[in-house]
Design an enzyme around this catalytic site. Sequence first.
Site, PDB file in Angstrom:
ATOM      1  N   SER A 143       0.849  -1.196   0.000  1.00  0.00           N
ATOM      2  CA  SER A 143       0.000   0.000   0.000  1.00  0.00           C
ATOM      3  C   SER A 143       0.877   1.237   0.000  1.00  0.00           C
ATOM      4  O   SER A 143       2.022   1.196   0.473  1.00  0.00           O
ATOM      5  CB  SER A 143      -0.874   0.027   1.260  1.00  0.00           C
ATOM      6  OG  SER A 143      -1.500   1.285   1.401  1.00  0.00           O
ATOM      7  N   TYR A 147      -1.688  -0.340  10.439  1.00  0.00           N
ATOM      8  CA  TYR A 147      -1.796  -0.662   9.003  1.00  0.00           C
ATOM      9  C   TYR A 147      -0.572  -0.135   8.258  1.00  0.00           C
ATOM     10  O   TYR A 147       0.037  -0.844   7.459  1.00  0.00           O
ATOM     11  CB  TYR A 147      -3.075  -0.068   8.431  1.00  0.00           C
ATOM     12  CG  TYR A 147      -3.307  -0.412   6.962  1.00  0.00           C
ATOM     13  CD1 TYR A 147      -3.850  -1.643   6.594  1.00  0.00           C
ATOM     14  CD2 TYR A 147      -2.990   0.493   5.951  1.00  0.00           C
ATOM     15  CE1 TYR A 147      -4.059  -1.970   5.257  1.00  0.00           C
ATOM     16  CE2 TYR A 147      -3.193   0.180   4.614  1.00  0.00           C
ATOM     17  CZ  TYR A 147      -3.731  -1.044   4.267  1.00  0.00           C
ATOM     18  OH  TYR A 147      -3.932  -1.365   2.932  1.00  0.00           O
ATOM     19  N   LYS A 195       2.250  -2.416   6.213  1.00  0.00           N
ATOM     20  CA  LYS A 195       2.529  -2.325   4.774  1.00  0.00           C
ATOM     21  C   LYS A 195       3.983  -1.912   4.514  1.00  0.00           C
ATOM     22  O   LYS A 195       4.576  -2.321   3.512  1.00  0.00           O
ATOM     23  CB  LYS A 195       1.542  -1.372   4.096  1.00  0.00           C
ATOM     24  CG  LYS A 195       0.104  -1.910   4.119  1.00  0.00           C
ATOM     25  CD  LYS A 195      -0.040  -3.242   3.361  1.00  0.00           C
ATOM     26  CE  LYS A 195      -1.473  -3.713   3.263  1.00  0.00           C
ATOM     27  NZ  LYS A 195      -1.648  -4.968   2.510  1.00  0.00           N
ATOM     28  N   THR A 204     -13.092  -0.068  -2.892  1.00  0.00           N
ATOM     29  CA  THR A 204     -13.477  -1.453  -2.609  1.00  0.00           C
ATOM     30  C   THR A 204     -14.273  -1.506  -1.308  1.00  0.00           C
ATOM     31  O   THR A 204     -14.379  -0.514  -0.580  1.00  0.00           O
ATOM     32  CB  THR A 204     -12.245  -2.363  -2.454  1.00  0.00           C
ATOM     33  OG1 THR A 204     -11.555  -1.985  -1.263  1.00  0.00           O
ATOM     34  CG2 THR A 204     -11.305  -2.249  -3.639  1.00  0.00           C
TER      35      THR A 204
END
Length: 373
Positions: free
Chosen positions: A264, A279, A283, A314
């Site tokens: 990401s 997060y 990544k 998404t």
Amino acid sequence: MSFSVARSVMSSARVASKAAPFARSALAKPAAFRAPVQSRAISVTSRLSAKNEVIKETEVPVSIYSPDGKSTSANPDQFNIPVKKGSAAAEASAEDLANADVIPLDPKVYKSLPPTLQKMSVMGKVIVVTGGARGLGNHMAKACAEAGAKALVIFDANQELGDEAAEELHRKSGIDVVFFKVDVRDGNAINAAVQQVVDIYGAPDVLVNSAGIADSNIKAETYDPAMFRRLIDINLTGSFLMAQSVGRAMIAANKPGSIILVASMSGSIVNYPQEQSCYNASKAGVIQLGKSLAAEWAKYDIRVNCISPGYMDTAMNKVPSLDAQKKIWKSLTPQNRLGAVDDLNGLCVFLASDASGYMTGSNVAIDGGYTLY
Ligand SMILES: NC(=O)c1ccc[n+]([C@@H]2O[C@H](COP(=O)([O-])OP(=O)(O)OC[C@H]3O[C@@H](n4cnc5c(N)ncnc54)[C@H](O)[C@@H]3O)[C@@H](O)[C@H]2O)c1
């Protein structure tokens, strides 16, 4: 672990079937302009005014140096093309994309392609896609099916979605699709599933690791350590376990391979305005893992590259509580939109294909320009 195969000939198996209100929003850029050039335009000219301002042409002069013998480089065909106003980037609806056909590359068509395009296909390859039950992984799996894959193998923790995705991909493409209900934190299940793939097809040619989760809007000072560990376990350790298992199978079979880790942009920048330290750290770890594996496994002819998406439209981001933040995300993205679910497809196929044979250890951003600011 359980698995099902969507395959015409395997009848015994179950057929799967930054401050607010955000000052930088004014930075949103106009959509890129593309001249509607239909032919081989070789020279496109423009003039700059004394103040260095761009003069907006209403017509663009074109000179064509054609191989048909009619014109030569000394005497090119010359004419003007009208300039239409630029339009906003087309946003295909997620529903349209979900319902779209999957048209596999016909071997006869493949044979008729020039070498460059043949190399850009994944003809005959067996491709494992984790997180392939939905979202980006699902669309990359479909793209690989269209680009000539021999079989798609989906690993996902969601049984129902995985079965549906496998059945749909098989029904639409006609190629073999196998679904394994595997959690990417479960090393033993991964190894058993990869062994099963080897037994059916031989060692996989490609791994696309798209399985992942996101926790956001959690302040570091109140982050529950158990949640932190869980996310690292799925996003980072899961990437390692999958790469290790598939990499081992490739090494044992003395087979060249391509491993694509979906990282990401959050592995390289800190998102705004939401707090999501875990997060981002996970990544960053995936990117560095990819580089490390690339260096270690180059001697086995195994390439490892990362795709770093920006904000994508998404299910992961289809949460009402994120609506206000999405406006900020868009305003910070030069293309002024979220990525479509199929926006990773082309790069995925390219990295899986032999056309990217000298690429390893790279981390490619697909983010509508977000990381430019
Ligand atoms: N959507 C974005 O904006 C965005 C941006 C950058 C990176 N990414 C990354 O792209 C990847 C795919 O994201 P997406 O938007 O398609 O998400 P998604 O939630 O739509 O799909 C993720 C898939 O992974 C599966 N999965 C989750 N945990 C799993 C586990 N432990 N084991 C096996 N499967 C598991 C889910 O069942 C699901 O099918 C993720 O790694 C994500 O971090 C997404």
